[in-house]
Design an enzyme around this catalytic site. Structure first.
Site, short mmCIF file in Angstrom:
data_model
loop_
_atom_site.label_atom_id
_atom_site.label_comp_id
_atom_site.label_asym_id
_atom_site.label_seq_id
_atom_site.Cartn_x
_atom_site.Cartn_y
_atom_site.Cartn_z
CB THR A 176 -62.27 15.33 20.36
OG1 THR A 176 -62.29 16.41 19.46
CG2 THR A 176 -63.60 14.59 20.32
CB THR A 227 -60.63 11.35 19.03
OG1 THR A 227 -59.77 12.51 18.96
CG2 THR A 227 -59.80 10.16 19.49
N GLY A 228 -59.95 12.33 16.00
CA GLY A 228 -58.94 12.46 14.95
C GLY A 228 -59.41 13.49 13.94
N GLY A 230 -61.54 14.92 11.64
CA GLY A 230 -62.93 14.58 11.44
C GLY A 230 -63.33 14.33 9.99
#
Ligand code: ASP
Length: 309
Positions: A176, A227-228, A230
């Protein structure tokens, strides 16, 4: 003159150093450098934080290396559904889109939602109607086709599994994308864009387009792009949490961002990271994964670019 600065990310996750080839690493670094330089140039010329984050994210959306725009992952139906958001910390105006298809630059559409609609968040067919009525060209699916992403999807297609692009150890593609900036007037802005998770279904939406979860900006505190995984970032209302710790507890940007990523997220098993900037141009880029594609540039002369810890 006050300090102005910009940071970008290209996703956080399980990045296994040995599995990344030097050539690919160079490509990632070049893409990050190009985007950060581009966004910084806008700030340097006196442009707004909002313009800088949009422009940096557009560059990242246009490369197939990251999971956004051109490089978006495959859904369970073999399509590409993208999410994006942008927020202006000067007036807390925001625009977001979700479950959109065929749009080359989702962040630009989010910006149009901010500027040309009364609303904040448009999704699915309605968002596509809005795009068409604003003259957006709809790209054919092959614009988004990428062999690595396709193979990644083939690996879990027809299963109940879905995966974070970054958590795939076998290949080097993930990410992302996002940007945060503080301009010469001390205005901050944030933008995030993603293809979401491979093999996602049921109209799954992650944190990226959700104001407060994956994206947030307020001149009084900070601008944040996450980011990660979600789901955890939504539950943790992560981007807003960083701003709250600053506003209500008086913490510095660095301390607030550290607490959210290294103390609060691990409590709910949340993996990922964020980039953040405050109105004085201070930057923070914490992550609790093995790596996060990231780069920043500040008018105080500090340039930074890294992938691993
Ligand atoms: N946070 C994004 C999502 O869950 C994924 C990512 O950061 O790569 O959709």
């Amino acid at each position: 003159m006050r300090t102005f600065a910009l940071a970008i990310h290209g996703g956080a996750g399980t990045l296994v150093k040995g599995l990344m080839t030097p050539a690919l690493e160079t490509q990632y670094k070049e893409a990050l450098r190009f985007a950060v330089e581009d966004g910084f140039k806008i700030l340097n010329q006196g442009g707004s934080a909002l313009d800088a984050v949009e422009s940096a994210v557009i560059h990242l959306e246009n490369t197939p290396l990251f999971n956004a725009g051109k490089g978006s992952v495959f859904t369970a139906q073999g399509t590409h559904e993208m999410d994006a958001a942008i927020m202006d910390g000067a007036n807390q105006e925001a625009g977001a889109v979700s479950l959109i298809t065929g749009i080359k630059n989702p962040v630009a559409l989010a910006r149009d939602v901010l500027e040309k609609s009364y609303h904040v968040f448009l999704a699915g067919e309605g968002a596509m109607e809005f795009a068409k009525s604003n003259g957006y060209k709809i790209e054919k699916p092959d614009y988004f086709y990428d062999e690595v992403r396709y193979q990644q999807w083939q690996g879990i297609k027809d299963s109940e599994e879905f995966q974070l692009d970054h958590s795939v150890k076998k290949e080097g593609k993930f990410g992302t994308v996002g940007a945060v900036a503080c301009d010469q007037n001390g205005n901050v802005a944030a933008a995030t864009s993603t293809g979401g998770m491979t093999n996602k279904k049921w109209g799954r939406v992650g944190d990226s387009p959700m104001i407060g979860a994956g994206t947030y900006a307020n001149n009084n505190t900070c601008a944040v792009s996450c980011t990660g995984s979600g789901e955890f970032f939504i539950r943790g209302v992560v981007a807003y949490d960083v701003a709250c710790l600053m506003e209500y507890k008086g913490l510095s940007l660095n301390e607030a961002a550290r607490i959210v990523i290294h103390e609060r997220m691990p409590r709910i098993n949340g993996d990922g990271g964020l980039i953040a900037v405050d109105g004085n141009g201070n930057l923070a880029m914490p992550f609790n994964t093995e790596g996060m594609y990231r780069a920043s540039k500040s008018s105080n002369g500090q340039d930074y670019l890294a992938i691993y810890k």
